[in-house]
Design an enzyme around this catalytic site. Structure first.
Site, PDB file in Angstrom:
ATOM      1  N   VAL A   1       0.713  -1.177  -0.037  1.00 35.42           N
ATOM      2  CA  VAL A   1      -0.018  -0.055   0.205  1.00 35.42           C
ATOM      3  C   VAL A   1       0.746   1.374   0.108  1.00 35.42           C
ATOM      4  O   VAL A   1       0.625   2.252  -0.967  1.00 35.42           O
ATOM      5  CB  VAL A   1      -1.074  -0.124   1.115  1.00 35.42           C
ATOM      6  CG1 VAL A   1      -1.658   1.344   1.331  1.00 35.42           C
ATOM      7  CG2 VAL A   1      -1.935  -1.144   1.059  1.00 35.42           C
TER       8      VAL A   1
ATOM      9  N   LYS B   1      -7.342  -1.156   9.506  1.00 37.31           N
ATOM     10  CA  LYS B   1      -8.620  -1.542  10.152  1.00 37.31           C
ATOM     11  C   LYS B   1      -8.518  -2.004  11.729  1.00 37.31           C
ATOM     12  O   LYS B   1      -9.450  -2.080  12.360  1.00 37.31           O
ATOM     13  CB  LYS B   1      -9.439  -2.400   9.500  1.00 37.31           C
ATOM     14  CG  LYS B   1      -8.962  -3.864   9.072  1.00 37.31           C
ATOM     15  CD  LYS B   1      -8.358  -3.864   7.669  1.00 37.31           C
ATOM     16  CE  LYS B   1      -7.561  -4.796   7.375  1.00 37.31           C
ATOM     17  NZ  LYS B   1      -7.172  -4.832   5.906  1.00 37.31           N
TER      18      LYS B   1
ATOM     19  N   ILE C   1     -13.430   1.741  -2.522  1.00 37.58           N
ATOM     20  CA  ILE C   1     -14.955   2.052  -2.413  1.00 37.58           C
ATOM     21  C   ILE C   1     -15.164   3.031  -1.234  1.00 37.58           C
ATOM     22  O   ILE C   1     -14.753   2.920  -0.274  1.00 37.58           O
ATOM     23  CB  ILE C   1     -15.793   0.921  -2.095  1.00 37.58           C
ATOM     24  CG1 ILE C   1     -15.377  -0.526  -2.735  1.00 37.58           C
ATOM     25  CG2 ILE C   1     -17.330   1.119  -2.124  1.00 37.58           C
ATOM     26  CD1 ILE C   1     -16.297  -1.699  -2.466  1.00 37.58           C
TER      27      ILE C   1
ATOM     28  N   GLU D   1      -2.428 -12.764   1.598  1.00 38.83           N
ATOM     29  CA  GLU D   1      -1.071 -12.754   2.355  1.00 38.83           C
ATOM     30  C   GLU D   1      -0.470 -14.285   2.473  1.00 38.83           C
ATOM     31  O   GLU D   1      -1.090 -15.170   2.416  1.00 38.83           O
ATOM     32  CB  GLU D   1      -1.185 -11.861   3.511  1.00 38.83           C
ATOM     33  CG  GLU D   1      -1.453 -10.613   3.391  1.00 38.83           C
ATOM     34  CD  GLU D   1      -1.783  -9.884   4.701  1.00 38.83           C
ATOM     35  OE1 GLU D   1      -0.994 -10.258   5.818  1.00 38.83           O
ATOM     36  OE2 GLU D   1      -2.401  -8.738   4.756  1.00 38.83           O
TER      37      GLU D   1
ATOM     38  N   ASP E   1     -10.517 -10.685   9.886  1.00 40.64           N
ATOM     39  CA  ASP E   1     -10.235  -9.243   9.126  1.00 40.64           C
ATOM     40  C   ASP E   1     -11.601  -8.595   8.604  1.00 40.64           C
ATOM     41  O   ASP E   1     -11.902  -7.254   8.946  1.00 40.64           O
ATOM     42  CB  ASP E   1      -9.550  -9.695   7.757  1.00 40.64           C
ATOM     43  CG  ASP E   1      -9.455  -8.316   6.938  1.00 40.64           C
ATOM     44  OD1 ASP E   1      -8.603  -7.563   7.201  1.00 40.64           O
ATOM     45  OD2 ASP E   1     -10.174  -8.226   5.802  1.00 40.64           O
TER      46      ASP E   1
ATOM     47  N   LYS F   1     -13.575  -4.862   9.997  1.00 39.18           N
ATOM     48  CA  LYS F   1     -14.008  -3.872   8.991  1.00 39.18           C
ATOM     49  C   LYS F   1     -15.352  -3.532   9.489  1.00 39.18           C
ATOM     50  O   LYS F   1     -15.713  -2.524   9.691  1.00 39.18           O
ATOM     51  CB  LYS F   1     -13.837  -4.234   8.014  1.00 39.18           C
ATOM     52  CG  LYS F   1     -12.365  -4.399   7.358  1.00 39.18           C
ATOM     53  CD  LYS F   1     -12.377  -5.109   5.813  1.00 39.18           C
ATOM     54  CE  LYS F   1     -11.194  -5.108   5.273  1.00 39.18           C
ATOM     55  NZ  LYS F   1     -10.759  -6.048   4.129  1.00 39.18           N
TER      56      LYS F   1
ATOM     57  N   GLY G   1      -6.019  -4.378  -2.489  1.00 40.75           N
ATOM     58  CA  GLY G   1      -4.849  -4.182  -3.662  1.00 40.75           C
ATOM     59  C   GLY G   1      -4.154  -3.012  -3.352  1.00 40.75           C
ATOM     60  O   GLY G   1      -5.039  -2.077  -2.912  1.00 40.75           O
TER      61      GLY G   1
HETATM   62  N1  LIG Z   1      -2.690  -4.810   1.036  1.00 39.01           N
HETATM   63  C1  LIG Z   1      -3.825  -4.424   0.800  1.00 39.01           C
HETATM   64  O1  LIG Z   1      -4.810  -4.830  -0.228  1.00 39.01           O
HETATM   65  C2  LIG Z   1      -4.653  -3.576   2.057  1.00 39.01           C
HETATM   66  C3  LIG Z   1      -5.926  -3.160   1.900  1.00 39.01           C
HETATM   67  C4  LIG Z   1      -6.414  -2.273   2.847  1.00 39.01           C
HETATM   68  C5  LIG Z   1      -5.894  -1.996   3.611  1.00 39.01           C
HETATM   69  N2  LIG Z   1      -4.467  -2.499   4.001  1.00 39.01           N
HETATM   70  C6  LIG Z   1      -3.925  -2.314   5.341  1.00 39.01           C
HETATM   71  O2  LIG Z   1      -2.785  -1.467   4.889  1.00 39.01           O
HETATM   72  C7  LIG Z   1      -1.817  -1.938   5.719  1.00 39.01           C
HETATM   73  C8  LIG Z   1      -0.574  -2.209   5.062  1.00 39.01           C
HETATM   74  O3  LIG Z   1      -0.655  -3.291   4.337  1.00 39.01           O
HETATM   75  P1  LIG Z   1       0.318  -3.738   3.088  1.00 39.01           P
HETATM   76  O4  LIG Z   1      -0.525  -4.584   2.531  1.00 39.01           O
HETATM   77  O5  LIG Z   1       0.885  -2.748   2.620  1.00 39.01           O
HETATM   78  O6  LIG Z   1       1.340  -4.432   3.976  1.00 39.01           O
HETATM   79  P2  LIG Z   1       2.928  -4.901   3.802  1.00 39.01           P
HETATM   80  O7  LIG Z   1       2.959  -5.032   2.234  1.00 39.01           O
HETATM   81  O8  LIG Z   1       3.348  -5.897   4.633  1.00 39.01           O
HETATM   82  O9  LIG Z   1       3.778  -3.660   4.112  1.00 39.01           O
HETATM   83  C9  LIG Z   1       4.011  -2.863   5.442  1.00 39.01           C
HETATM   84  C10 LIG Z   1       5.055  -2.163   5.382  1.00 39.01           C
HETATM   85  O10 LIG Z   1       5.269  -1.650   6.726  1.00 39.01           O
HETATM   86  C11 LIG Z   1       6.659  -1.670   7.058  1.00 39.01           C
HETATM   87  N3  LIG Z   1       6.484  -2.142   8.567  1.00 39.01           N
HETATM   88  C12 LIG Z   1       5.700  -3.108   8.881  1.00 39.01           C
HETATM   89  N4  LIG Z   1       5.622  -3.277  10.421  1.00 39.01           N
HETATM   90  C13 LIG Z   1       6.710  -2.135  10.615  1.00 39.01           C
HETATM   91  C14 LIG Z   1       7.285  -1.824  12.046  1.00 39.01           C
HETATM   92  N5  LIG Z   1       6.842  -2.506  13.061  1.00 39.01           N
HETATM   93  N6  LIG Z   1       8.145  -0.938  11.956  1.00 39.01           N
HETATM   94  C15 LIG Z   1       8.441  -0.307  10.894  1.00 39.01           C
HETATM   95  N7  LIG Z   1       7.969  -0.622   9.580  1.00 39.01           N
HETATM   96  C16 LIG Z   1       7.053  -1.611   9.620  1.00 39.01           C
HETATM   97  C17 LIG Z   1       7.146  -2.844   6.269  1.00 39.01           C
HETATM   98  O11 LIG Z   1       8.736  -2.832   6.041  1.00 39.01           O
HETATM   99  P3  LIG Z   1       9.485  -3.804   4.931  1.00 39.01           P
HETATM  100  O12 LIG Z   1       8.944  -3.131   3.711  1.00 39.01           O
HETATM  101  O13 LIG Z   1      10.785  -3.251   5.450  1.00 39.01           O
HETATM  102  O14 LIG Z   1       8.982  -4.951   5.498  1.00 39.01           O
HETATM  103  C18 LIG Z   1       6.451  -2.489   4.865  1.00 39.01           C
HETATM  104  O15 LIG Z   1       7.211  -1.463   4.242  1.00 39.01           O
HETATM  105  C19 LIG Z   1      -2.356  -2.806   6.976  1.00 39.01           C
HETATM  106  O16 LIG Z   1      -2.812  -1.987   8.045  1.00 39.01           O
HETATM  107  C20 LIG Z   1      -3.226  -3.371   6.088  1.00 39.01           C
HETATM  108  O17 LIG Z   1      -4.440  -4.061   6.689  1.00 39.01           O
HETATM  109  C21 LIG Z   1      -4.006  -3.547   2.896  1.00 39.01           C
END
Ligand SMILES: NC(=O)c1ccc[n+]([C@@H]2O[C@H](COP(=O)([O-])OP(=O)(O)OC[C@H]3O[C@@H](n4cnc5c(N)ncnc54)[C@H](OP(=O)(O)O)[C@@H]3O)[C@@H](O)[C@H]2O)c1
Length: 427
Positions: free
Chosen positions: A33, A124, A155, A208, A219, A223, A320
């Protein structure tokens, strides 16, 4: 990253060119994201300047340090030092949190809001646990908390609930809130086995590496708590949600639904009842042509039912990087405005007791039918005709409240029957 750094001062703007000011952004997380947000900002730099009068300067980007690929230009902004990031967050105009979890994310939220900053999150789980407290903190410090991307990806459902629908007399919010499980259920209904459908969801980036929170329904429950908070003012952490996911028998959910001419959906629903708000996340058999049955793949849908506004249905990509980051960017660029929803009050929800019809199934096995009927009878469920298929024994029971069905399920589980239950919205 030169494209998203503001170099231009307002005084330097040539004649006829609108003044552009700097918006300093501290970004926590540069994964799916956060990384996409950086790319979107760079891609739309000119449009953002023209439409919003700002150029976004990325001041610090917090990561854990996994060594994964980053978008162009962020290298000299990266930090793994949380204290350093918090200092940057307190100075920024906008702080975006896209790291997930509730520890570091909460520290960042408190720092940003306590310093009167705008805090934008996609998280969330953070909101389900701490949303009202963070909202209060935002109000106390004249800060702002926005989280459109946390539910339903791209959305715009939270904005609708916060700003457009509060006075419509909302009766229910229901929908498909988890793209991963909906993708899997869609594939199962097409005849694919669960293990292949899950692997496919992971390969496409919908699920994931550890999909536990998705397939368990938690999850979607997070929400739903956020939706119910905005719709009804219930405290998200105190709302009892009956949560059943698509495991442990996902293949049978699809077979059961097909046996009744329906399709399976993991439905999240919060509804106003006489004694309070009832909430559930559970498998439901719906008609293929119904508004939930028509939601395929990783899409989400949210239906808001209200007294004065009828039914409003919002559907689209539920997850996504790009849809989620688009919603984050919308929040980032939004002009500061006072909140209008009464979302911070703290009514508690109640357990649902409304009766529904249910489809129960167990795999065929010696004595299974007699034991199933015994279990149903003891749970106070009328013994109905058993539908005997090659793969399973199925019964339709009810209308009955969940408490009775839950009793039957536990008893059936205890005697090794391996039961599955879906709420019925067909036939
Ligand atoms: N993916 C989706 O479709 C989606 C949709 C809606 C909401 N979200 C929400 O968006 C958020 C991020 O999701 P994502 O899919 O982008 O996750 P992700 O791909 O795992 O990315 C997480 C990022 O945060 C960093 N990170 C994680 N824990 C950390 C910590 N304790 N200290 C410092 N940095 C940290 C990671 O560092 P590194 O890069 O070094 O690992 C990475 O850059 C979550 O809350 C998720 O629920 C995601």
């Amino acid at each position: 990253m030169s494209t998203i750094l503001l170099q231009e001062s307002a005084a330097a703007a040539p004649r006829g060119v609108p003044r552009v000011r700097t918006l300093r952004l501290a970004l926590a997380g540069c994964g799916v994201v956060g990384g996409e947000l950086v790319r979107l900002i760079a891609l739309h730099e000119r449009e953002i300047a023209a439409r919003n009068g700002v150029r976004i300067e990325l001041t610090r980007v917090l990561v854990r340090g996994s060594g994964r690929a980053r978008p162009d230009g962020v290298a000299d902004r990266l930090t793994t030092d949380v204290a350093e990031f918090l200092a940057a967050a307190a100075e920024a105009d906008v702080v975006v949190e896209a790291i997930g979890g509730t520890d570091t994310a909460l520290r960042i939220a408190r720092t940003a809001l306590g310093a009167g900053r705008r805090f934008v999150t996609a998280n969330k789980a953070l909101l389900a646990a701490h949303g009202p407290a963070l909202m209060r903190l935002a109000r106390r410090h004249r800060a702002r908390l926005d989280f459109e991307s946390a539910v339903g990806g791209g959305i715009p459902v939270l904005r609708a609930l916060r700003e457009q629908l509060p006075l419509t007399g909302i009766e229910a919010v229901r929908g498909v809130l988890n793209g991963t499980t909906n993708y899997i259920l869609t594939r199962l209904a097409a005849g694919e086995p669960y293990t292949a459908a899950l692997a496919d969801a992971q390969a496409k980036g919908y699920a994931e590496a550890n999909p536990a929170r998705d397939i368990s329904g938690h999850d979607a429950a997070d929400k739903l708590r956020v939706l119910a908070w905005l719709a009804f003012g219930t405290h998200p952490a105190r709302l009892p949600v009956r949560v059943r996911g698509i495991v442990p028998h996902p293949d049978r959910l699809a077979a059961d639904a097909a046996a009744l001419g329906g399709v399976p959906r993991l439905v999240a629903e919060a509804r106003r009842a006489a004694a309070g708000i009832t909430a559930s996340v559970e498998p439901v058999v719906v008609a293929p042509g119904s508004e939930l049955g028509q939601v395929h793949g990783a899409d989400n849908v949210v239906v808001v039912e209200s007294l004065h506004n009828g039914r409003v249905r919002l559907a689209g990509p539920g997850a996504g990087g790009a849809p989620t980051a688009s919603a984050l960017l919308g929040d980032v660029l939004r002009a500061a405005r006072p909140l209008r929803s009464g979302a911070a009050s703290a009514d508690d929800g109640v357990e649902e007791s409304a009766p529904h019809r249910w489809l129960l199934s167990v795999p065929r096995a010696p004595q299974a039918e007699a034991r199933l009927l015994r279990v149903l009878e003891r749970a106070g469920l009328q013994a109905p005709p058993v539908l005997r298929a090659a793969d399973a024994l199925r019964v339709v029971v009810g209308p009955a409240p969940w408490t009775h069905v839950d009793l039957a399920l536990r008893a059936a589980e205890a005697v090794g029957l391996g039961p599955v239950a879906s709420r019925l919205e067909v036939g």
